[in-house]
Structures are given as structure tokens and as C-alpha cells.
Scaffold this motif. Structure first.
Motif, short mmCIF file in Angstrom:
data_model
loop_
_atom_site.label_atom_id
_atom_site.label_comp_id
_atom_site.label_asym_id
_atom_site.label_seq_id
_atom_site.Cartn_x
_atom_site.Cartn_y
_atom_site.Cartn_z
N GLY A 133 40.38 86.74 72.12
CA GLY A 133 39.92 87.27 70.84
C GLY A 133 40.59 88.60 70.54
N ASN A 134 40.33 89.11 69.34
CA ASN A 134 40.88 90.38 68.90
C ASN A 134 39.75 91.40 68.78
N HIS A 135 39.85 92.48 69.54
CA HIS A 135 38.87 93.56 69.47
C HIS A 135 39.04 94.25 68.12
N PHE A 136 37.95 94.37 67.33
CA PHE A 136 38.10 95.02 66.03
C PHE A 136 37.06 96.08 65.74
N ILE A 137 36.02 96.23 66.55
CA ILE A 137 35.03 97.28 66.36
C ILE A 137 34.54 97.71 67.75
N THR A 138 34.33 99.02 67.92
CA THR A 138 33.67 99.53 69.11
C THR A 138 32.39 100.22 68.65
N ILE B 151 33.08 94.58 69.69
CA ILE B 151 32.92 93.34 68.95
C ILE B 151 34.28 92.69 68.87
N ILE B 152 34.32 91.41 69.11
CA ILE B 152 35.57 90.65 69.17
C ILE B 152 35.53 89.52 68.15
N LEU B 153 36.65 89.30 67.47
CA LEU B 153 36.79 88.19 66.55
C LEU B 153 37.62 87.12 67.23
N TYR B 154 37.06 85.91 67.34
CA TYR B 154 37.83 84.76 67.81
C TYR B 154 38.15 83.95 66.56
N PRO B 155 39.42 83.85 66.15
CA PRO B 155 39.77 83.27 64.86
C PRO B 155 39.72 81.75 64.79
N GLY B 156 39.40 81.11 65.87
CA GLY B 156 39.35 79.65 65.86
C GLY B 156 40.56 79.06 66.57
N GLY B 157 40.60 77.77 66.62
CA GLY B 157 41.69 77.09 67.33
C GLY B 157 41.10 75.99 68.18
N ILE B 158 40.88 76.29 69.48
CA ILE B 158 40.31 75.27 70.36
C ILE B 158 38.79 75.26 70.31
N SER B 159 38.21 76.23 69.62
CA SER B 159 36.76 76.31 69.42
C SER B 159 36.55 76.82 68.01
N GLU B 160 35.29 76.93 67.58
CA GLU B 160 35.02 77.40 66.23
C GLU B 160 35.22 78.91 66.11
N THR B 161 35.44 79.40 64.89
CA THR B 161 35.59 80.82 64.63
C THR B 161 34.29 81.54 64.96
N GLU B 162 34.39 82.67 65.67
CA GLU B 162 33.19 83.41 66.09
C GLU B 162 33.43 84.90 66.04
#
Length: 64
Positions: free
Chosen positions: A31-36, A1-12
């Protein structure tokens, strides 16, 4: 699971399975991998179909 914190697109929060490439209309996203996930992986394809056809779903993350 990856967190995209936002910037050029919405946070996801992105659930990736299989071959994936994260991008938006303006280009590739980092994005930042935070769960496997390590169990119930056989249920991921159905989760993907439900999200595709029924939209956003509630999700809960917990530590056991």
C-alpha cells in the motif's frame, strides 16, 4: 493510514496501529502511506473495536 489501490484484492484504506502485516488470501499486499496520525492516538484501540464489532464507519480527512 495506508491506501491499497486494488488489484489482487479490493481497494481499501487501512488504519494500522501496533504490529501489522497486510495480506489477502492470495498473498501480501503493498500500500501507499498517505497520512500519519499524530494526535488522539489513545482513541485508536476503541476505533478498532468499533469497526470490528459494528462494521465500516464514516471517516473524514481534513487539513488544518
Amino acid at each position: 493510514i495506508i491506501l491499497y489501490p486494488g488489484g489482487i484484492s479490493e481497494t481499501e484504506i487501512l488504519l494500522a496501529y501496533g504490529s501489522v502485516h497486510f495480506a489477502s488470501k492470495v498473498g501480501q499486499l503493498a500500500g501507499n502511506h498517505f497520512i500519519t496520525l499524530t494526535s488522539n492516538l489513545d482513541k485508536l484501540p476503541e476505533l478498532g473495536r468499533v469497526a470490528l464489532w459494528e462494521g465500516a464507519q464514516k471517516i473524514m480527512f481534513s487539513l488544518d
